[in-house]
Design an enzyme around this catalytic site. Sequence first.
Site, PDB file in Angstrom:
ATOM      1  N   LYS A 152       0.828  -1.190   0.000  1.00  0.00           N
ATOM      2  CA  LYS A 152       0.000   0.000   0.000  1.00  0.00           C
ATOM      3  C   LYS A 152       0.877   1.262   0.000  1.00  0.00           C
ATOM      4  O   LYS A 152       2.045   1.143   0.370  1.00  0.00           O
ATOM      5  CB  LYS A 152      -0.940  -0.010   1.189  1.00  0.00           C
ATOM      6  CG  LYS A 152      -0.263   0.370   2.514  1.00  0.00           C
ATOM      7  CD  LYS A 152      -1.288   0.518   3.568  1.00  0.00           C
ATOM      8  CE  LYS A 152      -1.142   1.652   4.484  1.00  0.00           C
ATOM      9  NZ  LYS A 152      -0.041   2.280   4.967  1.00  0.00           N
ATOM     10  N   LYS A 186      -1.284 -10.408  11.570  1.00  0.00           N
ATOM     11  CA  LYS A 186      -1.109 -10.410  13.029  1.00  0.00           C
ATOM     12  C   LYS A 186      -1.886 -11.583  13.638  1.00  0.00           C
ATOM     13  O   LYS A 186      -3.002 -11.882  13.215  1.00  0.00           O
ATOM     14  CB  LYS A 186      -1.604  -9.082  13.617  1.00  0.00           C
ATOM     15  CG  LYS A 186      -0.714  -7.894  13.219  1.00  0.00           C
ATOM     16  CD  LYS A 186      -1.155  -6.617  13.911  1.00  0.00           C
ATOM     17  CE  LYS A 186      -0.467  -5.391  13.339  1.00  0.00           C
ATOM     18  NZ  LYS A 186       0.786  -5.029  13.967  1.00  0.00           N
ATOM     19  N   GLU A 220      -1.266   4.946  18.004  1.00  0.00           N
ATOM     20  CA  GLU A 220       0.193   4.887  17.895  1.00  0.00           C
ATOM     21  C   GLU A 220       0.795   6.019  18.709  1.00  0.00           C
ATOM     22  O   GLU A 220       0.257   7.129  18.715  1.00  0.00           O
ATOM     23  CB  GLU A 220       0.614   5.057  16.440  1.00  0.00           C
ATOM     24  CG  GLU A 220       0.159   3.944  15.543  1.00  0.00           C
ATOM     25  CD  GLU A 220       0.718   4.126  14.146  1.00  0.00           C
ATOM     26  OE1 GLU A 220       1.852   3.700  13.909  1.00  0.00           O
ATOM     27  OE2 GLU A 220       0.022   4.724  13.318  1.00  0.00           O
ATOM     28  N   HIS A 244      -6.185  -1.060   7.104  1.00  0.00           N
ATOM     29  CA  HIS A 244      -6.130  -1.862   8.333  1.00  0.00           C
ATOM     30  C   HIS A 244      -7.460  -1.902   9.109  1.00  0.00           C
ATOM     31  O   HIS A 244      -7.953  -2.964   9.457  1.00  0.00           O
ATOM     32  CB  HIS A 244      -5.034  -1.343   9.267  1.00  0.00           C
ATOM     33  CG  HIS A 244      -3.695  -1.191   8.601  1.00  0.00           C
ATOM     34  ND1 HIS A 244      -3.226  -2.067   7.662  1.00  0.00           N
ATOM     35  CD2 HIS A 244      -2.719  -0.255   8.750  1.00  0.00           C
ATOM     36  CE1 HIS A 244      -2.020  -1.693   7.262  1.00  0.00           C
ATOM     37  NE2 HIS A 244      -1.686  -0.595   7.906  1.00  0.00           N
ATOM     38  N   LYS A 343      -2.012   9.198  15.399  1.00  0.00           N
ATOM     39  CA  LYS A 343      -0.581   9.249  15.699  1.00  0.00           C
ATOM     40  C   LYS A 343      -0.388  10.070  16.971  1.00  0.00           C
ATOM     41  O   LYS A 343      -1.231  10.920  17.312  1.00  0.00           O
ATOM     42  CB  LYS A 343       0.167   9.965  14.563  1.00  0.00           C
ATOM     43  CG  LYS A 343       0.073   9.253  13.214  1.00  0.00           C
ATOM     44  CD  LYS A 343       1.260   8.353  12.994  1.00  0.00           C
ATOM     45  CE  LYS A 343       1.235   7.726  11.626  1.00  0.00           C
ATOM     46  NZ  LYS A 343       1.845   6.391  11.585  1.00  0.00           N
TER      47      LYS A 343
END
Length: 496
Positions: A152, A186, A220, A244, A343
């Site tokens: 991506k 994952k 994150e 995601h 973020k």
Amino acid sequence: MGQDAKNIKVIKPFNAVIFGGDGDLAIRKIYPALFHRFVDKQLNVDFHIYAVTRSDRKHATFYEDLRRFILESTDYELAEGIIDVFFGKMQLITIPTHAIDDYRELKEELNKTPNYQTIYYLSTPSSAFGEISDALKKCGLINAKSKVVLEKPLGNSLASSKEIHSKLSNSFSENQIYRIDHYLGKETVQNLMVLRFANHLFENAWSSEHIESVQITVAESLGVEKRGDYYDQSGALLDMVQNHLLQLLCLIAMEPPARLEADFVRNEKLKVLNSVRLFDEISVLKDTVKGQYTRGTVNGSQLNSYLEDIEKYESTTETFVAIKADIDNWRWKDTPFYLRTGKRMTKRYSEIVINFKSVKHNVFPSQGTIPGNKLIMRLQPEERIELVQMTKLPGPGGYRYKPISLKLDYMDSFHERFPDAYERLIVDVLRGDQTLFMRQDELEAAWIWIESIVNGWNKVKMKNVLYEAGTWGPGDSVMKEGQTWSMSMKNEDTGI
Ligand code: BG6
């Protein structure tokens, strides 16, 4: 290494050609993934890795950097000299332009093993995909055994993703294309399928009849690091939600596939993507939030603002997004799916929380409302599943209860090494299993939904809500009245 020998499926001899071969992703993820699978004897066949670079890359520094990242990613003891054995299977090749002549060395190399399957891994900007695949085709380097792996972002809109696909499809058919989304590699994400489809208990309660809401958080603590140029063009919606978070939503919401085969699973995911309600200029205001981080403090250290990080005076790019998504189908009517990612948040923390409804009739009225059960699947920092259930507090004096977690901590339960998501996904490519890779029609459906948000934001000139770096961001306003983000960390913080 704990991999059970009987689980290791045979992989045929192969060549892996990595375009963008000295890039960050290749060095941090792709080669280390191949290395660990090699050490684990899963790549127990002859193979060659060609690292394609655009300009001459000094061999010494390339292998030095790579050795460092391999060692950083290794949490077990390595046999003496094993890294050099692996390096012996690698070769740097410079291809400065996409002129046929520049592919001569690669062609000579690949022609030495004409019967091997060849994996072309395009870890380059998607604008180069068309030229690379054209050149490979013209050089006669694509055959029925070839596969192509795409990283991506696959474009930045529905139109651009279609354009990329139409260029690629001159050279590769859909069953040769692997669109990688590392979230699907994952463990907890894969366990979602086992949890749902191998446990009667959950599948029976898996609908709006029993589930109040679903929350997906991917937080994150990092900022945009050195990827400011890319990030400022994409923002959190395209960087994280388009792929995601939507993929996680699909795995939670999809109907059970008849078989665990690529097209069976992908058909079910596509139905979900086609059922997620599109946004308009009214619903984006009510059900989405975009934000951007300002300066802040984490553990006593000062953090820059987003604008300082990207060295610009202004930018409307969002570094945080929260969305209340509705799925218009029989199973999920009236169960909102809350998505949130950002973020520079308080910490790296990702989880899926399934909030079950409260019991229908309360026989302990003196204790107030009984909270519903929660099923929590934590992806990061550690992989864990928790079932939060009401439990009586010990002792006399009537019934008092509180929520207690039944925890399945992967690390405690399985004493094996946890392969990185890329290890799993690259092995799937080598085996030809497309189940965990997106099909083009899925990608297009995802873009249609994302574009409804982008268009809505543009129409209403949606502003970023500023949030301090090191906080949880401004996501609460998308919640239905009376709801909050129910993170298991909060339980830990409050001791519940
Ligand atoms: C990538 C995004 O796809 O995923 C990054 O481009 C993000 O911006 C990363 O940091 C997150 O991955 P993980 O596995 O660390 O959660």
